[in-house]
Design a protein around this motif. Sequence first.
Motif, PDB file in Angstrom:
ATOM      1  N   LYS A 140       0.813  -1.166  -0.085  1.00  0.00           N
ATOM      2  CA  LYS A 140      -0.150   0.022  -0.083  1.00  0.00           C
ATOM      3  C   LYS A 140       0.907   1.132  -0.082  1.00  0.00           C
ATOM      4  N   ILE A 141       0.742   2.093  -1.068  1.00  0.00           N
ATOM      5  CA  ILE A 141       1.520   3.289  -1.036  1.00  0.00           C
ATOM      6  C   ILE A 141       0.450   4.471  -0.425  1.00  0.00           C
ATOM      7  N   ILE A 142       1.207   5.155   0.651  1.00  0.00           N
ATOM      8  CA  ILE A 142       0.306   6.151   1.266  1.00  0.00           C
ATOM      9  C   ILE A 142       0.875   7.405   0.804  1.00  0.00           C
ATOM     10  N   TYR A 143       0.017   8.413   0.461  1.00  0.00           N
ATOM     11  CA  TYR A 143       0.600   9.718  -0.206  1.00  0.00           C
ATOM     12  C   TYR A 143      -0.485  10.821  -0.152  1.00  0.00           C
ATOM     13  N   CYS A 144      -0.009  11.959  -0.096  1.00  0.00           N
ATOM     14  CA  CYS A 144      -1.030  13.204  -0.016  1.00  0.00           C
ATOM     15  C   CYS A 144      -0.519  13.992  -1.178  1.00  0.00           C
ATOM     16  N   ILE A 145      -1.676  14.903  -1.592  1.00  0.00           N
ATOM     17  CA  ILE A 145      -1.508  15.801  -2.743  1.00  0.00           C
ATOM     18  C   ILE A 145      -1.346  17.063  -2.073  1.00  0.00           C
ATOM     19  N   ARG A 146      -0.383  17.848  -2.556  1.00  0.00           N
ATOM     20  CA  ARG A 146      -0.252  19.151  -1.953  1.00  0.00           C
ATOM     21  C   ARG A 146       0.034  20.187  -3.218  1.00  0.00           C
ATOM     22  N   GLU A 147      -0.650  21.164  -3.617  1.00  0.00           N
ATOM     23  CA  GLU A 147      -0.650  21.655  -4.574  1.00  0.00           C
ATOM     24  C   GLU A 147      -0.214  21.081  -6.021  1.00  0.00           C
ATOM     25  N   ASN A 148       0.875  21.163  -6.647  1.00  0.00           N
ATOM     26  CA  ASN A 148       1.227  20.210  -7.903  1.00  0.00           C
ATOM     27  C   ASN A 148       2.267  19.242  -7.565  1.00  0.00           C
ATOM     28  N   GLU A 149       2.247  18.606  -6.347  1.00  0.00           N
ATOM     29  CA  GLU A 149       2.914  17.551  -5.913  1.00  0.00           C
ATOM     30  C   GLU A 149       2.453  16.508  -5.260  1.00  0.00           C
ATOM     31  N   VAL A 150       2.705  15.241  -5.643  1.00  0.00           N
ATOM     32  CA  VAL A 150       2.299  14.022  -4.688  1.00  0.00           C
ATOM     33  C   VAL A 150       3.409  13.722  -3.732  1.00  0.00           C
ATOM     34  N   HIS A 151       3.100  13.605  -2.679  1.00  0.00           N
ATOM     35  CA  HIS A 151       4.158  13.258  -1.696  1.00  0.00           C
ATOM     36  C   HIS A 151       3.804  12.052  -1.120  1.00  0.00           C
ATOM     37  N   ILE A 152       4.639  11.021  -1.322  1.00  0.00           N
ATOM     38  CA  ILE A 152       4.587   9.734  -0.704  1.00  0.00           C
ATOM     39  C   ILE A 152       5.308   9.423   0.536  1.00  0.00           C
ATOM     40  N   SER A 153       4.591   9.044   1.638  1.00  0.00           N
ATOM     41  CA  SER A 153       4.993   9.252   2.715  1.00  0.00           C
ATOM     42  C   SER A 153       5.583   7.660   3.497  1.00  0.00           C
ATOM     43  N   ASP A 154       4.874   6.552   2.610  1.00  0.00           N
ATOM     44  CA  ASP A 154       5.106   5.427   3.215  1.00  0.00           C
ATOM     45  C   ASP A 154       4.711   4.378   2.118  1.00  0.00           C
ATOM     46  N   VAL A 155       5.621   3.216   2.267  1.00  0.00           N
ATOM     47  CA  VAL A 155       5.231   2.034   1.357  1.00  0.00           C
ATOM     48  C   VAL A 155       4.856   1.042   2.309  1.00  0.00           C
ATOM     49  N   PHE A 156       3.798   0.318   2.514  1.00  0.00           N
ATOM     50  CA  PHE A 156       3.507  -0.489   3.804  1.00  0.00           C
ATOM     51  C   PHE A 156       2.963  -1.764   3.195  1.00  0.00           C
ATOM     52  N   ASP A 157       3.354  -3.020   3.566  1.00  0.00           N
ATOM     53  CA  ASP A 157       3.100  -4.032   3.315  1.00  0.00           C
ATOM     54  C   ASP A 157       1.802  -4.288   3.882  1.00  0.00           C
ATOM     55  N   SER A 158       0.750  -4.624   3.232  1.00  0.00           N
ATOM     56  CA  SER A 158      -0.879  -4.639   3.365  1.00  0.00           C
ATOM     57  C   SER A 158      -1.109  -5.605   4.247  1.00  0.00           C
ATOM     58  N   ARG A 159      -0.219  -6.909   4.259  1.00  0.00           N
ATOM     59  CA  ARG A 159      -0.503  -7.974   4.906  1.00  0.00           C
ATOM     60  C   ARG A 159      -0.057  -7.743   6.398  1.00  0.00           C
ATOM     61  N   GLN A 160       0.695  -6.590   6.959  1.00  0.00           N
ATOM     62  CA  GLN A 160       0.729  -6.240   8.256  1.00  0.00           C
ATOM     63  C   GLN A 160      -0.598  -5.829   8.856  1.00  0.00           C
ATOM     64  N   ASN A 161      -0.402  -5.536  10.027  1.00  0.00           N
ATOM     65  CA  ASN A 161      -1.471  -4.765  10.996  1.00  0.00           C
ATOM     66  C   ASN A 161      -1.407  -3.345  10.560  1.00  0.00           C
ATOM     67  N   PRO A 162      -2.654  -2.706  10.054  1.00  0.00           N
ATOM     68  CA  PRO A 162      -2.429  -1.335   9.674  1.00  0.00           C
ATOM     69  C   PRO A 162      -2.259  -0.286  10.750  1.00  0.00           C
ATOM     70  N   GLU A 163      -2.263  -0.768  11.829  1.00  0.00           N
ATOM     71  CA  GLU A 163      -1.965   0.084  13.258  1.00  0.00           C
ATOM     72  C   GLU A 163      -0.433   0.410  13.381  1.00  0.00           C
ATOM     73  N   LYS A 164       0.373  -0.566  12.509  1.00  0.00           N
ATOM     74  CA  LYS A 164       1.862  -0.504  12.453  1.00  0.00           C
ATOM     75  C   LYS A 164       2.267   0.847  11.376  1.00  0.00           C
ATOM     76  N   GLN A 165       1.463   1.141  10.625  1.00  0.00           N
ATOM     77  CA  GLN A 165       1.512   1.811   9.484  1.00  0.00           C
ATOM     78  C   GLN A 165       2.016   3.404   9.945  1.00  0.00           C
ATOM     79  N   HIS A 166       2.960   3.965   8.994  1.00  0.00           N
ATOM     80  CA  HIS A 166       3.802   4.984   9.647  1.00  0.00           C
ATOM     81  C   HIS A 166       2.742   6.096   9.395  1.00  0.00           C
ATOM     82  N   SER A 167       2.686   7.118  10.551  1.00  0.00           N
ATOM     83  CA  SER A 167       1.686   8.282  10.594  1.00  0.00           C
ATOM     84  C   SER A 167       2.348   9.382  10.494  1.00  0.00           C
TER      85      SER A 167
END
Length: 99
Positions: A72-99
């Motif tokens: 799972k690729i976690i990202y946000c959109i700011r103005e004219n940029e996509v900021h990818i903050s994490d690449v997370f193995d979706s088989r893991q507990n989502p609570e471990k996801q980087h925040s």
Amino acid sequence: MKVLISDYAKQQLQLIFSYYVEVASHAIAKNIIAEISKSFQLLEQFPEAGQPDEFMKHHKKEYRRLVSGNYKIIYCIRENEVHISDVFDSRQNPEKQHS
């Protein structure tokens, strides 16, 4: 749209690569990273391709997710940029996801 990858996401990609080199092969590791990278390229053209991520609702910014294989690729959109903050193995507990 420009895609920026956080240091944390780069570190996660390196860990994914290293893991697959160890348990499978260099070629498999390279293919997995190439598939994830294709998703980054997709986001250049279609930044809203991913869905809002329910595990990141507590943030002020809207984080989105895009799935590539088991990742799972976690990202946000700011103005004219996509900021990818994490690449997370979706088989893991989502609570471990980087925040």
